[in-house]
Each structure stands twice: as C-alpha cells, then as structure tokens.
Design an enzyme around this catalytic site. Structure first.
Site, PDB file in Angstrom:
ATOM      1  NE  ARG A  80      -0.573  -1.065   2.004  1.00 51.30           N
ATOM      2  CZ  ARG A  80      -0.205  -0.745   0.931  1.00 51.30           C
ATOM      3  NH1 ARG A  80      -0.154   0.345   0.429  1.00 51.30           N
ATOM      4  NH2 ARG A  80       0.049  -1.869  -0.131  1.00 51.30           N
ATOM      5  CE  LYS A 183      -2.904  -3.899  -1.997  1.00 56.37           C
ATOM      6  NZ  LYS A 183      -3.431  -3.207  -3.187  1.00 56.37           N
ATOM      7  CD  GLU A 219      -6.372   5.116  -3.862  1.00 51.92           C
ATOM      8  OE1 GLU A 219      -5.299   4.758  -3.996  1.00 51.92           O
ATOM      9  OE2 GLU A 219      -7.076   4.740  -2.906  1.00 51.92           O
TER      10      GLU A 219
END
Ligand code: PLP
Ligand code: COI
Length: 345
Positions: A80, A183, A219
């Site tokens: 990720r 992220k 989210e």
C-alpha cells in the site's frame, strides 16, 4: 525509563528508544540505520513541509500467547505504501526493505513492546517524506523512509467500546478522483477541523459520504465502515476510501465464519437497515457504533437523521465475534490459517 502501565495505554505519540531510517538518493535506498537520539534533521525547504509530499502506514506488532513476536500483514502495508508513493511521484520503498525496517524498529524498541495478556500491542508508523529542498511543483527522486513505533492500547479509550459518529453535511474528506484511496498525510489534515467540532459535540467519529454526489457511505476519518445485516457483512465499494487491511482481513474472517460478504456502494439511507455498524482499522480495530447522526451543518444545531444500531454502551454479537476472531489471530490464541502473522526473529 519509567515502568509502562500496559493496561492503561491509549494511542499516543511515544518517545521510544529508536527511529529506523533509510534515505533514497542517487537512485538507491541506503541501508537501514537507527537513530539513538529519536530525532533527525531535514532541510527547511524540504517538499514535505511545504507541499505535504508525505505518506504513511500503520501496522501492529504483537507478543503472542506462546511468546512469539509477530507483525500483522506487513506485506500488505508495504504494497500500500508503494501504491501511495507512486501516486505522489515518490520513490517506492522495496517491500523487503520496508519489512526489514519494521522488524528492526520492533527489535530495537523491545522494552516498549507490550507483553501478552494486556490487550496491547506496538503500533508501527512508517513515514515516507519528500525531503528535496524545492519550490517547483514537480516530483523529485529523493526521500526518507522513517519507521517509528509506540506502545498502543485502545484508540478510543477502551477496547470494543461503542461509540457514536456524525456525518458532516458541510465537509468532504477527499475530492472525487482525488487522493481518498491513498494514505497521504494531506487527507488527514482536512479532517482536523471537523473532528474538533464533532468531538466538542460528544461524537467520537466522523463518517464521510462520497464527495460530489453525497449519496453513499464512504468511510470514517480514521477507518473503514462496515455494517451487519442478518448474516451479511457489508462494506463500501468506493474509489475514494483507503483499502483497509483490517477490513480485508475481516471480510475473510466473516466468510470463514460462514457470513456472506458484500462489497458494494452503500446508499446512506441503507444505514436504517443495519443491525450493527462499526469502524475498522489498525488503530481502531473494531469500534462498534451505537448511533450515527446526519447534520446538514456540522457546527449547527439541526440533526436531520439519526440511525441507531445497538443501545448506547452495548456491543452487538457480530461485532463481538469478529473482534474476538481477529484479535485472537493477532495474539496467537487462534490458528493463523491464512498466514497473516509475520514472525520477527
Ligand atoms: N481508512 C482510513 C482513513 C485510515 O486512516 C485507516 C487506517 O489506516 C483505515 C481506513 C484502516 O486501514 P488499515 O486497516 O489498513 O489500518
Ligand atoms: C491506522 O489505523 O493505522 C491509522 O493510520 C489511522 C490513524 C487515524 C491513527
């Protein structure tokens, strides 16, 4: 070092012994090294300070029941971070370097690793920063990867404690086709102000809808959303939510427990149909929601809608079962059938 009370750990920045560093320069990553002063120096013109050229990861190390030390799914976090680095035009840390640095961080800060039996773990925070001194808005192949850690208990003050969330009618998390699924630090900067307003009103979490049309659940500011409907585990399919490793694991755990798993857009009105709902992520683990309010103006008085799941203070049976299963695997109390626990030797 004063004695750590492993039972009352929260989720805080912690000054441990060492940070592990590697620098990408002239096309190469330097061998991982550790600081002894828990500090490092960057140029004031470094891209990270001005243009938020930075991204991070979050993963946990556990002392298991039999004394083994493991990191949960570090290969997933490595992949990720590479994906986010590509998005930012930054050099991608190789997975083996990323994992080795996480292991080194655990081994060099062992006195901060909670022993088995306290429900606590060591949170690892790999941070990738663009460090080239530069005014131009162009990527530059120079970066520092720093891995730091902190002993961690529960993010919200108690394990498996029910919380409440608010949907802010006047704030979005990330732009459509923007950085939502990466992220990047900048995504979190945008949440600080609405979090402050929400916390002042007694809510624990912010639940964001998809920006743009605001029809679907995206989210939480810190974590993914899941809902339980009968025997179904339902979680949003959206290109602007972070692909959570905890959520991916819970989908597998739910399937292993005989549940149906649905990953699809969740219209906001469907919140009325869930028996249970919660947040999931490395930091929050599973945090069940007692209720979620929709406020057209976050700082205003009006609550346009309230969805209730379980009575305040209680936790539903499915959230409890999923929590026991995932933490059981992490602490080595249940068989790690999928090979998720990476041993630190
Ligand atoms: N969504 C956001 C915005 C997060 O910050 C996090 C935490 O990392 C998650 C979801 C959960 O991801 P993971 O389970 O990989 O920690
Ligand atoms: C994590 O769960 O690892 C995160 O990065 C979330 C953050 C808000 C603490």
């Amino acid at each position: 070092m004063s004695q750590i009370d492993w039972d009352s750990l929260g989720f805080d920045a912690y000054r441990t012994r060492t940070v592990v560093l590697s620098r990408f320069q002239n096309g190469q990553w330097s061998p991982a090294e550790t600081t002894e002063t828990f500090s490092f120096t960057l140029d004031p013109f470094a891209q990270v300070f001005h243009y938020a050229i930075s991204c991070f990861e979050g993963l946990k190390a556990f002392t298991q029941k039999d004394g083994r030390i493991v990191i949960f799914r570090p290969d997933e976090n490595a992949a990720r971070m590479q994906r986010t680095a590509r998005y930012l035009g930054m050099p991608e840390p190789p997975a083996d370097l990323f994992i080795r640095m996480c292991e080194l961080c655990v081994k060099n800060n062992l006195e901060f690793l909670p022993p088995y039996g306290h429900g606590a773990s060591m949170y690892l925070r790999p941070l990738l920063m663009g460090v080239h001194p530069q005014m131009q808005l162009v990527p530059y192949p120079e970066a520092v990867l720093a891995v730091m850690c902190a002993p961690a208990g529960s993010y919200y003050g108690a394990h498996l404690k029910s919380s409440s969330a608010v949907i802010p009618g006047d704030y979005d998390r990330a732009a459509p086709k923007g950085s939502g699924s990466y992220k990047v630090g900048a995504n979190y900067a945008a949440t600080f102000k609405p979090y402050k307003i929400a916390h002042d009103q007694g809510y624990t979490e912010l639940l964001y809808l998809n920006s743009g049309t605001r029809e679907f659940v995206d989210e939480f500011g810190s974590s993914n959303f899941f809902g339980i409907k009968g025997n179904k585990y339902v979680t949003p399919l959206s290109d602007s939510v972070l692909p959570s490793i905890t959520n991916k694991s819970l989908q597998q755990v739910a399937a292993d427990l005989g549940m149906e798993v649905e990953k699809r857009p969740i219209p906001v009105e469907e919140l009325a149909e869930f028996d249970e709902a919660g947040a999931c992520g490395t930091a929050v683990v599973i945090t069940p929601m007692s209720h979620i309010d929709l406020k057209p103006v976050l700082a205003g008085e009006e609550v346009a809608c309230t969805w209730r799941f379980v009575p305040d203070g209680s936790v539903g049976p499915v959230c409890t079962k999923l929590y026991r299963q995932i933490t059981g695997i992490q602490f080595g109390e249940l068989e790690d059938v999928h090979g998720w626990c990476h041993e630190v030797r």
